[in-house]
Design an enzyme around this catalytic site. Structure first.
Site, short mmCIF file in Angstrom:
data_model
loop_
_atom_site.label_atom_id
_atom_site.label_comp_id
_atom_site.label_asym_id
_atom_site.label_seq_id
_atom_site.Cartn_x
_atom_site.Cartn_y
_atom_site.Cartn_z
N GLU A 27 0.86 -1.19 0.00
CA GLU A 27 0.00 0.00 0.00
C GLU A 27 0.90 1.23 0.00
OE1 GLU A 27 -2.56 2.43 -0.47
OE2 GLU A 27 -3.63 0.56 -0.01
N ASP A 35 5.40 1.09 -4.71
CA ASP A 35 4.64 0.78 -5.91
C ASP A 35 4.57 -0.74 -6.04
OD1 ASP A 35 4.01 0.15 -8.64
OD2 ASP A 35 4.65 2.15 -9.25
N ASP A 54 -8.82 1.13 -7.71
CA ASP A 54 -9.39 2.33 -8.32
C ASP A 54 -9.88 1.98 -9.72
OD1 ASP A 54 -9.89 4.89 -9.39
OD2 ASP A 54 -8.33 5.77 -8.13
N ASP A 94 -16.54 -3.24 -7.17
CA ASP A 94 -17.94 -2.87 -7.10
C ASP A 94 -18.35 -2.04 -8.31
OD1 ASP A 94 -16.31 -0.77 -6.18
OD2 ASP A 94 -17.99 0.17 -5.13
N PHE A 115 -17.31 -1.02 3.86
CA PHE A 115 -17.64 -0.39 2.59
C PHE A 115 -18.57 -1.28 1.78
CE2 PHE A 115 -16.51 -0.51 -1.92
CZ PHE A 115 -16.79 0.79 -2.32
#
Length: 250
Positions: free
Chosen positions: A100, A127, A150, A186, A227
């Site tokens: 992360e 990275d 993302d 999602d 989430f």
């Protein structure tokens, strides 16, 4: 690359097909500043020297790193780390490496790992492509996890999505034969993108049944995040994809 982030622009340079993936100028993440809590600061300052890893460590000897032979799981973009911590606690027989770039999430994960006395978890703040290329040995991983990256929904930003042909080929080389790449999103359009990339990638088999292909029902071993639970209440879908590296020795 986490479920808590939102797409944003970032400066990119030209792509070089011969350069390592992490040097081709396209970033799949944006680093955002955020306030650090005392616990997160403690994780980075006190726990990091013991459990943190860097590119400077070079190619890992995983048996030496964890002091044993065990199944090995890498999670890319663990966000605030709740899911990864839960997995590490549930499965002490398995070793986990989290990657992360965001300091609050790394700090929180390290703080929780220390407080819970977990010994089967290590962390990179780097990275992910560079870590995979430079630090993870070939054919060493049981599973690679990519949960809620993302989605970069705008068409002009699709090149920034981490799931690309070169990325999944790199993952394949790091997986053991019959090791798995497990992705979840999602965003239905991104799920379709993932399936398209994976179905065209050599050396993988989709583990989904004919009834649900290309997706699999959410596996019980993937923790349900806050989430995701909120999304379910609102009727939002989540799509899991699990692809297995073919056993070329057969």
């Amino acid at each position: 690359m986490t479920d808590s982030q939102h797409p944003a622009d970032t400066t990119t340079g030209p792509q070089d097909a011969e350069a390592p993936l992490h040097r081709r100028g396209i970033k799949s993440y944006v680093i955002r500043a955020g306030r650090m809590t005392p616990a997160q600061t403690r994780g980075l300052e006190v726990v990091w020297p013991r459990l943190g890893l860097t590119l400077a460590d070079g190619r890992l000897d995983l048996d030496a790193l964890f002091g044993r032979q065990a199944p090995r799981v890498v999670e890319i973009g663990f966000g605030m780390g709740n899911s990864l911590i839960e997995q590490a606690e549930r499965h002490p027989e398995t070793d986990f490496i989290g990657i992360e770039v965001h300091a609050p999430g790394v700090g929180k994960l390290l703080d929780e790992t220390d407080k819970r006395g977990l010994t089967n978890l290590r962390v990179y703040r780097e990275d992910a492509l560079a870590v995979l290329e430079q630090c993870i040995p070939e054919a060493s991983l049981t599973t690679v996890q990519l949960f809620f990256p993302d989605p970069w929904p705008k068409k002009k930003h699709h090149k920034r999505r981490i799931v690309q042909p070169a990325f999944v080929e790199l993952i394949r080389t790091r997986l053991k034969p019959v090791g798995t790449l497990h992705m979840a999103t999602d965003w239905e359009a991104y799920a379709e993108w993932m399936a398209e990339v994976m179905d065209a990638a050599p050396g993988y088999d989709n583990t989904a049944s004919q009834e649900t292909a290309p997706y699999v029902p959410r596996p019980a071993f993937r923790p349900l995040t806050k989430f995701e639970a909120r999304g379910e209440k609102l009727g939002h879908g989540v799509w899991d994809l699990i692809y297995r590296r073919k056993d070329e020795t057969c």
